[in-house]
Design an enzyme around this catalytic site. Structure first.
Site: not given
Length: 439
Positions: A138, A207
């Site tokens: 992504i 993340k």
């Protein structure tokens, strides 16, 4: 056509081997798209003799990634070694010290050393690209660093760990226990032999810390994240959530509040009709909320050789298209010197709805006592349901509550008061409810 961009790849696991194969197979198309060829001139891995299904003839081999970073004939160092310290850290530092651009897929490394690396790179006009470090294929990093410049972000959240999402999906769809789903994930290669890093939320936290910095311009603060994993989620929670119109996902959430920036990773109930609730299996999703754009939800493969290699290759082609002397994109969205110190919001000021599951002794007055403790702490209940299996005379009763929006410290106080009443069996389950704008 400009001179070829020479790259060195440290790490030839699933991602590294996929990257080599893709570059070799599509060399002509990449040269046309970038205006210059991309050439692999050096590689490094532990086992020189392992068959990786790619042709490494004519490519310089280095046993040590640090040696590759220091001495190989390269313009870009690709770090696919993994780990927050050791060879990954040392090799990236060596590449930057030498004046070589860096591409990495290593979220743990960036969560620990990202700000320092950014300073080193910007002092020398170098790029550090890391699209593959967050949400695999992504392109959320590029979107936040470049495409959405000018937006003021209020919240970023999402499903960022495919292992956890796979387990929760299987539990719901097939009625399996957490333990059975974890074993299956390990058999299929979605979970490591030691899955702690994934299932306890650490991977998502790394993340999230990177996305928080990009969203709010603060220094990376991976150690200041409220963290809960999914190991205590039961099939009873999954079923109760479904009956109430929710689905459980492990979310990483960062948002700006009046008291600072809130970062949290925990199981979350999302409405069944929300877009993020439909993200199943190993797929990832990241949602960005901003003043200009509103909400943007990006969904795609979060892991795997090809997905991650695609993101790494995108970072490489960005460097291939750049030209000497051009203004470089700041590594963390804004120059490292202008990043603000991280100011942590107090988790207990979090406001939202909650799912609470209690296992209690089956006796008169318990139901009323629970409702009273909630009311005494100013908690308004959306629903309260009592379930009893009646398998034996002394079988416990399960009580499920869903609250309206309330403060977290109120919920904790109410649950603590209930514990002191003496009728609770085991530990209560408390899961936050998120209602995305796309719901």
């Amino acid at each position: 056509m400009a001179d070829a961009l020479k790259i060195g790849i440290a790490g030839l696991g699933t991602v590294g081997a996929s990257l080599v194969r893709i570059i070799q197979q599509r060399s002509n198309a990449l040269a046309v798209a970038c205006g210059r060829a991309i050439t692999i001139t050096a590689v490094s891995a532990r086992n020189r003799n392992k068959d990786r299904g790619v042709d490494l003839s004519g490519i310089a081999w280095f046993d040590d990634p640090v040696d590759l970073a220091e001495n190989a004939d390269i313009d870009v160092f690709i770090e696919l070694v993994g780990g927050a310290d050791g060879a990954a850290d040392q090799s990236v530092r060596a590449a930057l010290a030498r004046g070589v651009h860096v591409v990495t897929a290593n979220k743990a490394l960036l969560a620990r050393h990202g700000v320092e690396f950014a300073r080193l790179a910007e002092e020398k006009g170098l790029l550090i690209n890391y699209e593959a470090a967050v949400a695999g294929g992504i392109p959320v990093i590029k979107a936040m660093r470049e495409s959405l410049t000018g937006n003021n972000f209020s919240r970023v959240y999402g499903i960022m760990n495919g292992t956890c999402n796979y387990i929760l999906t299987r539990m719901e769809k097939e009625g399996l226990s957490f333990e059975d789903c974890l074993k299956e994930a390990q058999r299929l290669g979605y979970a490591e032999a030691d899955p702690t890093f994934d299932i306890e939320g650490n991977d998502t936290a790394h993340k999230l810390a990177i996305l928080t910095t990009l969203a709010f311009g603060s220094e990376i603060a991976a150690d200041d994240i409220y963290l809960e994993g999914i190991s205590n989620i039961s099939i009873e929670d999954i079923n109760a959530a479904a009956e109430l119109g929710y689905r459980i996902k492990l979310l990483g959430v960062a948002q700006r509040t009046e008291s600072g920036i809130e970062q949290r990773v925990h199981p979350t109930m999302v409405p069944l009709d929300s877009v993020i609730a439909q993200v199943d299996g190993v797929t990832n999703a990241v949602a960005l909320e901003s003043d200009i754009l509103g909400e943007l939800l990006m969904v795609g493969p979060g892991a795997g050789g090809n997905a991650t290699a695609s993101a790494v290759l995108g970072d490489i082609t960005d460097i291939a298209k750049s030209r000497p002397g051009a203004q470089q994109v700041p590594v963390l969205g804004r120059p490292a010197a202008l990043l603000e110190p991280y100011r942590q919001a107090k988790m207990k000021s979090h406001e939202g709805g909650y799912f609470i599951r209690l296992s209690v002794v089956d006796r008169a007055g318990v139901f009323a006592s629970i409702a009273t403790k909630m009311a005494e702490n100013g908690i308004s209940l959306e629903s309260i349901v009592q379930r009893s299996q009646h398998t034996t005379a002394d079988a416990p009763v399960t009580i499920v509550l869903v609250t309206h929006a309330t403060m977290e410290n109120a919920v904790r106080k109410a649950v603590s008061a209930i514990k002191h009443e003496g009728y609770l069996i085991g530990e209560p389950q408390v899961i936050r409810i998120e209602r995305p704008k796309s719901a």
